[in-house]
Write a protein that holds these residues in place. Sequence first.
Motif: not given
Length: 220
Positions: A137-156
């Motif tokens: 993001n310009g300052q640090q690495f922002d990380y998260f977990i996504q879940q595979h749904t009918v709409n593709g991978f969504e951030k959870i």
Amino acid sequence: GTIFETTDYKIAVKRIDSTKYHQEKDHSRTKNLTRISDPTQLMRQITQQVELIQEEGYNIPYIRSINFSEGGTYTSYYDPPYTTRYYPDLSILVCEAGHSAEEIFNLKNGLTEEVIGDPETYITSTNETYQFAGYYNGQQFDYFIQQHTVNGFEKIVPLQDIMVDSLNIHFVSYEVKWSNDSTFLLHSKDVYNKKTNAEDQIFLQITILKTNKNAVSINH
């Protein structure tokens, strides 16, 4: 371990030692995504949807505007980002703005980096139910977990918020390996420890216990 729970998810985070980390087999799935970084090829791929500015003396085009397939637009007024990579399989365009911050767009639905991450960071669970993702993001690495749904991978799960706010763990580089479809091990290599001002290595086991979305997995 420690349980973190909201209405959207419930995860368990546990410290482990380096021996356990290195003994655990890696059952992650990696996708072979088509990546286009050549400026000429990239422009040809996205020209239907993206209005580009080609400045004299610069090989890399900047973005003026985007028309997303499913509706909506993006317009850059100041400091337009320039294109770096395109992933046609995902319709994801990765750009760079000031301070090397990544601006990422899904050209279909208009979703951006905060929820889709950079495809280069994707590490997917054994049956592709979950995915580790992130972006700079310009300052640090922002990380998260996504879940595979009918709409593709969504951030959870906003994993970085949990690490920084609750566990006081700030890391620069990392390794991730899924040991099964809902548990992954995280080796944070360069950890800035505010108490000691020293760099440290941390090994974590993170298990997704439940989410409020219906998962789609690929069983092999």
